[in-house]
Design a protein around this motif. Structure first.
Motif, short mmCIF file in Angstrom:
data_model
loop_
_atom_site.label_atom_id
_atom_site.label_comp_id
_atom_site.label_asym_id
_atom_site.label_seq_id
_atom_site.Cartn_x
_atom_site.Cartn_y
_atom_site.Cartn_z
N VAL A 1 0.93 -1.21 0.07
CA VAL A 1 0.02 -0.10 -0.02
C VAL A 1 1.00 1.41 -0.08
N PRO A 2 1.86 1.45 0.77
CA PRO A 2 2.81 2.65 0.89
C PRO A 2 3.34 3.18 -0.77
N ASN A 3 3.43 2.00 -1.37
CA ASN A 3 4.00 2.31 -2.85
C ASN A 3 2.62 3.24 -3.52
N PHE A 4 1.49 3.24 -3.15
CA PHE A 4 0.42 4.21 -3.88
C PHE A 4 0.12 5.36 -3.14
N ILE A 5 0.69 5.32 -2.04
CA ILE A 5 0.39 6.69 -1.28
C ILE A 5 1.47 7.68 -1.07
N GLY A 6 2.69 7.48 -1.62
CA GLY A 6 3.65 8.32 -1.97
C GLY A 6 4.98 8.00 -0.90
N TRP A 7 4.65 6.84 0.00
CA TRP A 7 5.70 6.63 0.75
C TRP A 7 6.75 5.88 0.09
N GLY A 8 6.48 4.99 -1.01
CA GLY A 8 7.44 4.28 -1.92
C GLY A 8 6.93 4.47 -3.35
N ASP A 9 7.36 3.57 -4.17
CA ASP A 9 7.02 3.84 -5.60
C ASP A 9 7.20 2.66 -6.52
N HIS A 10 6.82 2.65 -7.77
CA HIS A 10 7.00 1.58 -8.41
C HIS A 10 8.00 1.85 -9.69
N THR A 11 8.95 1.02 -10.05
CA THR A 11 9.86 1.40 -11.20
C THR A 11 10.24 0.26 -12.02
N PHE A 12 10.69 0.40 -13.16
CA PHE A 12 11.48 -0.51 -13.93
C PHE A 12 12.88 -0.61 -13.47
N ASP A 13 13.44 -1.52 -12.99
CA ASP A 13 14.60 -2.02 -12.21
C ASP A 13 15.72 -2.09 -13.33
N GLU A 14 16.77 -1.11 -13.44
CA GLU A 14 17.90 -1.24 -14.69
C GLU A 14 18.59 -2.53 -14.37
N LYS A 15 18.83 -2.93 -13.17
CA LYS A 15 19.69 -4.18 -12.99
C LYS A 15 18.86 -5.44 -13.25
N THR A 16 17.95 -5.61 -12.96
CA THR A 16 17.27 -6.80 -13.04
C THR A 16 16.37 -6.82 -14.14
N HIS A 17 15.98 -5.79 -15.05
CA HIS A 17 15.06 -5.58 -16.06
C HIS A 17 13.83 -6.23 -15.78
N GLN A 18 13.26 -5.67 -14.55
CA GLN A 18 11.88 -5.96 -14.43
C GLN A 18 11.05 -4.88 -13.40
N CYS A 19 9.61 -4.90 -13.49
CA CYS A 19 8.97 -4.03 -12.79
C CYS A 19 8.90 -4.59 -11.39
N THR A 20 9.17 -3.63 -10.44
CA THR A 20 9.44 -3.77 -8.96
C THR A 20 9.14 -2.62 -8.28
N TRP A 21 9.07 -2.72 -6.82
CA TRP A 21 9.12 -1.63 -6.22
C TRP A 21 10.44 -0.89 -6.32
N ASP A 22 10.27 0.45 -5.97
CA ASP A 22 11.33 1.42 -6.07
C ASP A 22 12.17 1.15 -4.73
N ARG A 23 13.40 0.63 -4.70
CA ARG A 23 14.01 0.72 -3.59
C ARG A 23 14.93 2.13 -3.10
N ASN A 24 14.68 2.98 -3.98
CA ASN A 24 15.60 4.09 -3.99
C ASN A 24 14.60 5.42 -3.72
N ALA A 25 13.08 4.91 -3.59
CA ALA A 25 12.17 6.05 -3.46
C ALA A 25 12.20 6.78 -2.33
N ASP A 26 12.30 5.94 -1.19
CA ASP A 26 12.24 6.38 0.39
C ASP A 26 12.83 5.27 0.99
N ARG A 27 14.21 5.84 1.85
CA ARG A 27 15.04 4.88 2.36
C ARG A 27 14.31 4.13 3.59
N SER A 28 13.34 5.00 4.27
CA SER A 28 13.01 4.47 5.51
C SER A 28 11.90 3.47 5.14
N TYR A 29 11.10 3.51 3.93
CA TYR A 29 10.11 2.43 3.50
C TYR A 29 11.12 0.97 3.00
#
Length: 291
Positions: free
Chosen positions: A169-197
């Motif tokens: 849920v936090p990925n939809f309310i601005g705490w985290g985010d989704h992205t296309f990971d350049e390393k794994t070449h897949q759609c996943t949650w953005d680990r760099n969006a918010d360090r606390s999350y």
């Protein structure tokens, strides 16, 4: 004029804009790595789908497979099918398309990333539940029936999915985010969006449960070894008691045979008694001879 135009044409420079790795496929970046990656993910997908399907088939067809833990197994297999049957194939597509997958619609990448994180967390917590279930059964057998019943197992199964959705849920309310990971070449949650999350997910929902799994497994191994050692000790004492009993029986048998021989000897002597004086002589002889 013609010479000047020709010169200007020859001096024309073409600016090449570098293409971001995100826009290139994994095969464009490293062909050999792309082949290996696709083969591994394909193998994992086929194995995962086949294995989880087999679990569901066995749980449905084999009636002798009973117990409350079977519900946890079914829940884990269903969740893992989402990973191996949907998320992994999308990783293969991402390896071929790169960031171009977003042209199909950002909703597709977001959906795959959400499904992947939710299902992975659900699978992980199902493994935790199964491990704790076995730990209580082996190490605290008397408390097992007090803790686990059909209602509590259903609550645990639902809780695994709720935890998975709660992490996403936090990925939809601005705490985290989704992205296309350049390393794994897949759609996943953005680990760099918010360090606390990221810390919350990795530490709270992955590391802590992993430590619990390790603790439960080590406790079960110790318990099994203790029981095994007690069984060996019991077998040793049992063997000693059996040997002692056999010795006693042998000695008793020898004693009874000797007594039988003495009785027969006595009967033989009684057969030669002809008068009261013979009786007196017989008992006097027996008393002095001890036979």
């Amino acid at each position: 004029m013609e010479g000047m135009n020709e010169t200007e044409a020859n001096n024309t420079t073409v600016t090449v804009i570098p293409v971001s790795p995100r826009m290139r496929s994994l095969f464009d970046i490293n062909y050999n790595l792309g082949v290996i990656y696709v083969l591994i993910i394909t193998l994992l997908s086929i194995t995962g789908v086949a294995g989880n399907s087999a679990i569901l088939y066995v749980m449905k067809k084999e009636l002798q497979v009973k117990g409350l833990a079977r519900l946890l197994m079914i829940n884990m297999a269903l969740a893992d099918l989402f990973v191996t049957g949907i998320a992994n194939p999308m990783c293969i597509i991402g390896a071929f398309t790169g960031m171009h997958i977003m042209r199909w619609g950002s909703w597709l990448c977001i959906s795959v990333a959400s499904l992947c994180l939710t299902a992975c967390i659900c699978v992980f917590f199902n493994i935790v539940n199964i491990t704790v279930n076995r730990w209580i059964l082996i190490c605290f057998t008397n408390a097992y029936d007090k803790i686990y019943n059909k209602t509590s197992i259903i609550v645990l199964c639902v809780a695994c999915w709720l935890i998975g959705f709660g992490v996403e849920v936090p990925n939809f309310i601005g705490w985290g985010d989704h992205t296309f990971d350049e390393k794994t070449h897949q759609c996943t949650w953005d680990r760099n969006a918010d360090r606390s999350y990221t810390v919350l997910v990795t530490a709270g929902f992955i590391t802590v449960p992993l430590v619990l799994i390790l603790f439960c497994n080590m406790s079960m191994i110790k318990r099994i070894w203790d029981v095994k050692r007690n069984i060996h000790g019991y077998k040793a004492s049992y063997s000693k008691s059996v040997i002692a009993t056999l010795k006693t029986m042998i000695l008793l048998n020898l004693y009874l045979k000797e007594e039988q021989r003495q009785v027969l000897h006595t009967v033989e002597k009684l057969t030669i008694i002809q008068s009261p004086n013979d009786v007196i002589k017989f008992w006097l002889m027996r008393g002095f001879s001890g036979c």
